[in-house]
Motif scaffolding. Sequence first.
Motif, short mmCIF file in Angstrom:
data_model
loop_
_atom_site.label_atom_id
_atom_site.label_comp_id
_atom_site.label_asym_id
_atom_site.label_seq_id
_atom_site.Cartn_x
_atom_site.Cartn_y
_atom_site.Cartn_z
N VAL A 50 2.86 7.87 -8.10
CA VAL A 50 4.27 8.13 -7.80
C VAL A 50 4.72 9.50 -8.28
N PRO A 51 4.45 9.90 -9.53
CA PRO A 51 4.86 11.25 -9.93
C PRO A 51 4.21 12.36 -9.12
N VAL A 52 2.94 12.17 -8.76
CA VAL A 52 2.26 13.19 -7.96
C VAL A 52 2.89 13.31 -6.58
N VAL A 53 3.13 12.16 -5.94
CA VAL A 53 3.77 12.17 -4.62
C VAL A 53 5.16 12.77 -4.70
N ALA A 54 5.93 12.37 -5.70
CA ALA A 54 7.29 12.89 -5.86
C ALA A 54 7.26 14.40 -6.09
N PHE A 55 6.31 14.89 -6.88
CA PHE A 55 6.22 16.33 -7.18
C PHE A 55 5.98 17.13 -5.90
N TYR A 56 4.99 16.72 -5.11
CA TYR A 56 4.66 17.50 -3.91
C TYR A 56 5.72 17.37 -2.83
N LEU A 57 6.32 16.18 -2.69
CA LEU A 57 7.40 16.03 -1.71
C LEU A 57 8.62 16.86 -2.11
N LEU A 58 8.94 16.86 -3.40
CA LEU A 58 10.07 17.65 -3.87
C LEU A 58 9.79 19.14 -3.70
N LEU A 59 8.56 19.54 -3.91
CA LEU A 59 8.19 20.94 -3.76
C LEU A 59 8.34 21.41 -2.32
N ASP A 60 7.98 20.55 -1.37
CA ASP A 60 8.00 20.93 0.06
C ASP A 60 9.15 20.30 0.82
N TRP A 61 10.17 19.82 0.11
CA TRP A 61 11.22 19.05 0.79
C TRP A 61 11.93 19.89 1.87
N ASP A 62 12.36 21.09 1.53
CA ASP A 62 13.08 21.93 2.50
C ASP A 62 12.19 22.29 3.69
N ASN A 63 10.91 22.55 3.43
CA ASN A 63 9.99 22.86 4.53
C ASN A 63 9.80 21.66 5.45
N VAL B 186 0.83 -1.21 0.00
CA VAL B 186 0.00 0.00 0.00
C VAL B 186 0.86 1.25 0.00
N ILE B 187 1.99 1.21 0.71
CA ILE B 187 2.84 2.40 0.80
C ILE B 187 3.91 2.42 -0.29
N LEU B 188 3.86 1.46 -1.21
CA LEU B 188 4.87 1.42 -2.27
C LEU B 188 4.93 2.72 -3.07
N PRO B 189 3.80 3.29 -3.53
CA PRO B 189 3.90 4.55 -4.29
C PRO B 189 4.53 5.68 -3.50
N PHE B 190 4.27 5.70 -2.19
CA PHE B 190 4.80 6.78 -1.36
C PHE B 190 6.29 6.59 -1.08
N VAL B 191 6.72 5.33 -0.93
CA VAL B 191 8.15 5.06 -0.77
C VAL B 191 8.90 5.44 -2.04
N LEU B 192 8.36 5.04 -3.20
CA LEU B 192 9.00 5.39 -4.46
C LEU B 192 9.01 6.90 -4.68
N GLY B 193 7.89 7.54 -4.38
CA GLY B 193 7.83 8.99 -4.54
C GLY B 193 8.81 9.70 -3.63
N GLY B 194 8.92 9.24 -2.38
CA GLY B 194 9.88 9.84 -1.47
C GLY B 194 11.32 9.64 -1.92
N ALA B 195 11.62 8.44 -2.44
CA ALA B 195 12.97 8.17 -2.93
C ALA B 195 13.32 9.06 -4.12
N ILE B 196 12.36 9.24 -5.03
CA ILE B 196 12.60 10.10 -6.19
C ILE B 196 12.81 11.55 -5.75
#
Length: 367
Positions: free
Chosen positions: A158-171, A29-39
């Motif tokens: 995965v792309p959606v999760v990666a986009f938002y995590l990358l956008l807010d990574w420093d925060n 279930v958390i696979l997309p979020f793990v991949l998104g976070g890694a990206i």
Amino acid sequence: MALPVKDQIKYWGIAMAVFLVVLWALGDVILPFVLGGAIAYLLDPVADRLQRAGLSRVLAVSIITLVAALVFILLILLVIPTLVKQTTALINTAPALFERLQAGLTARFPDLIEPESTIRQQLQAIGETIQARGGELINGVLSSAMGLVNIIVLLVIVPVVAFYLLLDWDNMIAKIDSLLPRDHVATVRHLGSEIDRTLASFIRGQGTVCLILGTYYALGLMLAGLNFGLIVGFIAGLITFIPYVGALVGGALALGLALFQFWGAVELADGDTVTYATNWLRIGIVGAIFALGQFLEGNVLTPKLVGSSVGLHPVWLIFALSVFGSLFGFVGMLVAVPVAAVIGVLIRYGLGQYRDSLLYQGQSKGR
């Protein structure tokens, strides 16, 4: 007043246990979020560099997303179909390859391999097993968590999760830093920087090495005329992060296929005489490709891109991949390397503390 050390160990131990239970319970279930976070983690330095060049965070992330989408589309159109086709063909032709090996050995060593000998039967059984297991693997992939619907979900989430995590990574990093225990904030920051350095050196650096070597092996083997060169290069590049293993496994597979393809590939009939012509040059070229790749990896790519102070021993990596893969499945294999890096940093920190303690130095420390 700070909590006693025993209480702190208890609470952090409970937190770790909860993390492992959640990882085991959620599974795929958390696979997309793990991949998104890694990206997002891998691409954060690129976004930071674009910001330092004068772009806003939103614009930087948008550019990265657009480039990544174009690269992914090119892979879908050019590489992945050929890769799947060669993988399926390799699995299906395995029995024929072993039959050819039997024929070659029988022609050259008639006393060693008789038609009903144990060696001949074992070679045939190996080929049939590879074909059967390969078919089961493909069917399992298509019918399980990597089915068509789930693949589409991954491609969307995965792309959606990666986009938002990358956008807010420093925060997010700043928020986590604000939640650190104030009594240990300096130590936790130090350990965090060491963990980040290890992960950056290993994952980003070794990932680049794997990509370069995989591309080199695939193109080199295809230009050398080796059948299934793309899939062999993909396999060799994929496991290059374990030193020597990628070159050994890929080299053994490539040389085996080269022997099947070029050993006795031409038969010249002269009356009742059949001559087997072996193309030793092609076989030597395949071996030279992997010898050169190993030289480049050990003397150029790894020292430049990874460095020598990562501290992740190959045996430790294999152990972590085996344990987390068996306990948590595919998600466990994804988090195995980061967790191994974290544990490695904590162990080195603990050993440093031990060497500075009275338990190690004894009474000599006070003198």
